[in-house]
Design an enzyme around this catalytic site. Structure first.
Site, PDB file in Angstrom:
ATOM      1  N   GLY A  20     -36.791 -32.939 -32.017  1.00  0.00           N
ATOM      2  CA  GLY A  20     -37.635 -33.735 -32.908  1.00  0.00           C
ATOM      3  C   GLY A  20     -36.931 -34.773 -33.761  1.00  0.00           C
ATOM      4  CG  LEU A  98     -49.286 -36.771 -21.268  1.00  0.00           C
ATOM      5  CD1 LEU A  98     -49.400 -37.844 -22.349  1.00  0.00           C
ATOM      6  CD2 LEU A  98     -49.953 -35.468 -21.732  1.00  0.00           C
ATOM      7  CG  ASN A 112     -41.728 -41.383 -22.836  1.00  0.00           C
ATOM      8  OD1 ASN A 112     -41.469 -40.514 -23.676  1.00  0.00           O
ATOM      9  ND2 ASN A 112     -41.115 -41.418 -21.659  1.00  0.00           N
ATOM     10  CG  HIS A 114     -36.306 -42.262 -20.035  1.00  0.00           C
ATOM     11  ND1 HIS A 114     -36.494 -40.936 -19.718  1.00  0.00           N
ATOM     12  CD2 HIS A 114     -35.380 -42.739 -19.174  1.00  0.00           C
ATOM     13  CE1 HIS A 114     -35.710 -40.619 -18.693  1.00  0.00           C
ATOM     14  NE2 HIS A 114     -35.022 -41.696 -18.348  1.00  0.00           N
ATOM     15  CG  ASP A 150     -39.212 -41.294 -17.482  1.00  0.00           C
ATOM     16  OD1 ASP A 150     -39.857 -41.039 -18.510  1.00  0.00           O
ATOM     17  OD2 ASP A 150     -38.372 -40.509 -17.006  1.00  0.00           O
ATOM     18  CD  GLU A 179     -33.293 -41.607 -27.487  1.00  0.00           C
ATOM     19  OE1 GLU A 179     -34.297 -40.973 -27.817  1.00  0.00           O
ATOM     20  OE2 GLU A 179     -32.450 -41.147 -26.689  1.00  0.00           O
TER      21      GLU A 179
END
Ligand code: GAR
Length: 193
Positions: A20, A98, A112, A114, A150, A179
């Site tokens: 997280g 999903l 998302n 990655h 992805d 990120e």
């Protein structure tokens, strides 16, 4: 930085499976004046996800759904998403794919992050793969989510140099710093801010 005065924040759900750290960085971002989002819900497929602690620390509602029955899990998630009027989903280390149906039924945007320079190195073990292939650079990508792994449209990427000394662990650490920088920037870009 833009200050959003009189702007209704976009209700956002963050999906996590583990540590997280991106969730934490997005929560911090959501509390800044320039953020267009509020984080109203944390979803996990894993009761033991360390990142769930941020739900308690920052008093954000959390819901955990086992994906053993994916169809059922997704149905329940959609109900929660509607209940909390969520318009943006950010996957942050969420290790489930999903379904097409979920993506179609959720009317908002799904992003998302990655840890590679997509389209290179989709899936798992990205750092090992980049090192094995003697790449000079790796990095991270924020992209829209479609039903393929992805693979959705790229929003933003940051590059990181791979040195001779790098191991998958050291590379992951360097990329993670990036990120935390690009996810908030990508959100601003998506909403033209
Ligand atoms: C991050 O490096 C993220 O890019 C990656 O998992 C890590 C989660 O870390 N995601 C994927 O590999 C998804 N394909 P975090 O839980 O500390 O944010």
């Amino acid at each position: 930085m833009v200050q959003l005065i009189g702007f209704k924040k976009i209700k956002t759900a963050i999906f996590i499976s583990g540590r997280g750290s991106n969730l934490k960085s997005l929560i911090k971002f959501s509390k800044t004046k320039s953020s267009p989002i509020s984080i109203d819900l944390i979803i996990s497929n894993n009761h033991n996800a360390k990142g769930l602690k941020y739900a308690n620390i920052f008093k954000i509602k959390k819901k955990i759904f086992r994906f053993k029955d994916k169809t059922l899990a997704e149905k329940k998630i959609l109900l929660e998403i509607r209940k909390y009027k969520i318009n943006l989903i950010c996957l942050a280390g969420f290790m489930e794919i999903l379904s097409k149906k979920f993506i179609k039924n959720f009317k908002g945007k799904i992003l998302n992050i990655h840890p590679s320079l997509l389209p290179k190195y989709k899936g798992l073990n990205t750092h090992q793969k980049a090192i094995n292939n003697k790449e000079s650079y790796s990095g991270c990508t924020v992209h829209f989510v479609n039903h393929k792994l992805d693979s959705g449209k790229i929003i933003l990427q940051n590059k990181v140099k791979i040195t001779k000394k790098d191991t998958p662990k050291s590379l992951a650490k360097k990329i993670l710093v990036q990120e935390h920088k690009i996810y908030p920037k990508a959100i601003l870009k998506v909403f033209n801010l």
